[in-house]
Design a protein around this motif. Structure first.
Motif, short mmCIF file in Angstrom:
data_model
loop_
_atom_site.label_atom_id
_atom_site.label_comp_id
_atom_site.label_asym_id
_atom_site.label_seq_id
_atom_site.Cartn_x
_atom_site.Cartn_y
_atom_site.Cartn_z
N GLY A 9 24.51 41.67 30.59
CA GLY A 9 23.42 41.93 29.28
C GLY A 9 24.19 43.58 28.89
N ASP A 10 23.44 43.91 28.00
CA ASP A 10 23.59 45.59 27.17
C ASP A 10 21.90 46.19 28.14
N ILE A 11 22.72 46.87 28.67
CA ILE A 11 22.01 48.10 29.47
C ILE A 11 20.93 49.23 28.46
N ALA A 23 29.93 58.13 32.51
CA ALA A 23 30.01 59.65 31.74
C ALA A 23 31.84 59.88 32.18
N ASN A 24 31.98 61.29 31.12
CA ASN A 24 32.62 61.46 31.70
C ASN A 24 32.36 63.25 32.24
N SER A 25 33.48 64.39 32.93
CA SER A 25 32.58 65.17 33.74
C SER A 25 32.83 66.13 32.58
N GLY A 30 31.73 59.22 24.75
CA GLY A 30 32.45 58.86 25.26
C GLY A 30 32.74 57.36 24.53
N GLY A 31 33.23 56.25 24.75
CA GLY A 31 33.39 55.34 24.04
C GLY A 31 32.63 54.14 24.98
N GLY A 32 32.69 53.07 25.42
CA GLY A 32 31.98 52.18 26.78
C GLY A 32 30.71 52.26 26.64
N VAL A 33 30.24 52.49 27.61
CA VAL A 33 29.37 52.04 27.68
C VAL A 33 28.12 53.27 27.33
N ASP A 34 29.11 54.49 27.82
CA ASP A 34 29.09 55.49 27.20
C ASP A 34 28.00 56.23 25.53
N GLY A 35 29.35 55.32 25.42
CA GLY A 35 29.28 55.51 23.75
C GLY A 35 27.66 54.49 23.18
N ILE A 121 30.27 50.82 37.43
CA ILE A 121 31.19 52.50 36.48
C ILE A 121 32.86 52.59 37.11
N SER A 122 33.67 53.38 36.02
CA SER A 122 34.98 53.29 36.22
C SER A 122 35.21 51.90 36.11
N THR A 123 34.82 50.76 36.07
CA THR A 123 35.83 49.66 35.52
C THR A 123 36.20 49.27 33.93
N GLY A 124 36.41 49.76 33.72
CA GLY A 124 36.64 50.38 32.38
C GLY A 124 37.89 51.34 31.55
N VAL A 125 37.45 51.57 30.52
CA VAL A 125 38.22 52.89 30.14
C VAL A 125 39.06 53.26 32.10
N TYR A 126 38.41 53.34 32.66
CA TYR A 126 38.64 54.99 34.21
C TYR A 126 39.71 53.54 34.96
N PHE A 162 28.87 43.25 32.23
CA PHE A 162 28.68 43.64 30.38
C PHE A 162 29.32 42.31 30.43
N ASP A 163 31.07 42.24 30.74
CA ASP A 163 31.73 41.04 30.70
C ASP A 163 31.44 40.03 31.64
N ASP A 164 32.77 39.32 31.45
CA ASP A 164 32.39 37.90 32.36
C ASP A 164 33.10 38.21 33.60
N ASP A 165 34.26 39.11 33.63
CA ASP A 165 35.03 39.29 34.99
C ASP A 165 33.99 40.42 35.58
N ASN A 166 33.12 41.18 35.23
CA ASN A 166 32.67 41.52 36.26
C ASN A 166 30.78 40.95 36.94
N PHE A 167 30.63 40.42 35.89
CA PHE A 167 29.30 38.96 36.68
C PHE A 167 30.13 38.77 37.38
N1 APR Z 1 25.81 47.67 28.65
C1 APR Z 1 26.27 47.57 30.27
N2 APR Z 1 27.80 47.77 30.43
C2 APR Z 1 28.58 48.26 29.36
C3 APR Z 1 28.12 48.01 27.98
C4 APR Z 1 26.65 47.92 27.69
N3 APR Z 1 26.86 48.10 26.55
N4 APR Z 1 29.28 48.79 27.75
C5 APR Z 1 30.41 48.66 28.14
N5 APR Z 1 29.87 48.01 29.45
C6 APR Z 1 30.82 48.34 31.02
C7 APR Z 1 32.31 47.48 30.49
O1 APR Z 1 32.11 45.77 30.46
C8 APR Z 1 32.64 48.01 32.52
O2 APR Z 1 32.68 47.22 33.05
O3 APR Z 1 30.69 49.26 31.29
C9 APR Z 1 31.63 49.70 32.19
C10 APR Z 1 32.59 50.52 32.47
O4 APR Z 1 33.62 50.78 30.97
P1 APR Z 1 33.77 52.76 29.93
O5 APR Z 1 32.23 52.61 29.49
O6 APR Z 1 35.10 52.41 29.57
O7 APR Z 1 33.20 52.71 31.46
P2 APR Z 1 34.74 54.21 32.90
O8 APR Z 1 35.55 53.54 32.97
O9 APR Z 1 33.62 54.56 33.72
O10 APR Z 1 35.43 55.15 31.89
C11 APR Z 1 34.71 56.60 31.46
O11 APR Z 1 34.90 56.30 28.67
O12 APR Z 1 33.86 55.98 27.19
C12 APR Z 1 34.30 56.72 28.32
O13 APR Z 1 32.99 58.55 27.93
C13 APR Z 1 33.10 57.75 28.97
O14 APR Z 1 35.11 59.34 29.68
C14 APR Z 1 34.17 58.01 29.78
C15 APR Z 1 35.15 57.30 30.34
#
Ligand code: APR
Length: 181
Positions: A9-11, A23-25, A30-35, A121-126, A162-167
């Motif tokens: 789900g959506d945190i 987050a970032n340092s 940013g994007g992803g969950v941080d955004g 944590i870290s499993t998206g953009v990072y 959030f995504d199927d693979d992580n689930f």
């Molecule tokens: N709820 C829960 N999980 C989410 C949501 C949400 N609304 N949106 C995205 N995610 C999941 C993604 O599926 C991913 O597996 O969060 C996980 C982490 O991905 P990112 O948000 O890209 O975080 P990370 O890989 O740690 O990269 C951090 O991304 O946006 C920037 O500011 C952030 O620079 C930092 C970097």
């Protein structure tokens, strides 16, 4: 031991004491969950983040800081800075990801939270491979709970996918842990 739950789900929608932001340092959003978290929480959280950076400088990878949660149903946000897979490499990334989960649990316990929900944590953009991050997340939380039992306010820990693979891989990691213990 506090129950460890895995949900998809959506945190930002969760009514728990603490949600953990990837987050970032510079805590700049940013994007992803941080955004998603900053968009839902509103500008006061970003202002708090700027105040922390002004006072303490940028956050080290693996460390965590606490802010209020603005308009979110949660009480606090723990912002943790995950490793960047390409920059830190496999061994250091594993250690730093462990530090993210441990420092987040320490921070949540310090403020007296009873429930905490983690994003992956870290499993998206990072770029941390999800199948490698999942067992680290699960075993770090389980170890922390065992070591801090009787000494922490935390009662519920949720890993939010959030995504199927992580689930899939996080549920698998929890099952693997159950079969080992
Ligand atoms: N709820 C829960 N999980 C989410 C949501 C949400 N609304 N949106 C995205 N995610 C999941 C993604 O599926 C991913 O597996 O969060 C996980 C982490 O991905 P990112 O948000 O890209 O975080 P990370 O890989 O740690 O990269 C951090 O991304 O946006 C920037 O500011 C952030 O620079 C930092 C970097």
């Amino acid at each position: 031991m506090a129950p460890l739950e895995v949900i998809q789900g959506d945190i930002t929608t969760l009514t728990v004491d603490v949600i953990v932001n990837a987050a970032n340092s510079s805590l700049a959003g940013g994007g992803g969950v941080d955004g998603a978290i900053h968009a839902a929480a509103g500008p006061t959280v970003l202002e708090e983040c700027r105040g922390i950076i002004d006072q303490e400088g940028s956050c080290a990878t693996g460390s965590s800081v606490v802010t209020s949660a603005g308009k979110l149903p949660a009480k606090w946000i723990v912002h943790t800075v995950g490793p960047i897979w390409e920059r830190h490499g496999p061994a250091d990334s594993a250690t730093l990801l462990t530090n993210c989960y441990t420092s987040s649990l320490d921070a949540a316990s310090y403020v007296g939270a009873t429930s905490i929900a983690f994003s992956a944590i870290s499993t998206g953009v990072y770029g941390f491979p999800k199948e490698l991050a999942a067992p680290i997340a699960v075993s770090t939380v389980a170890t922390w709970l065992q070591e801090n039992l009787g000494d922490t306010t935390l009662q519920d820990v949720t890993l939010v996918c959030f995504d199927d693979d992580n689930f899939r891989v996080i549920r698998q990691a929890v099952n693997d842990l159950k079969h080992r213990t």
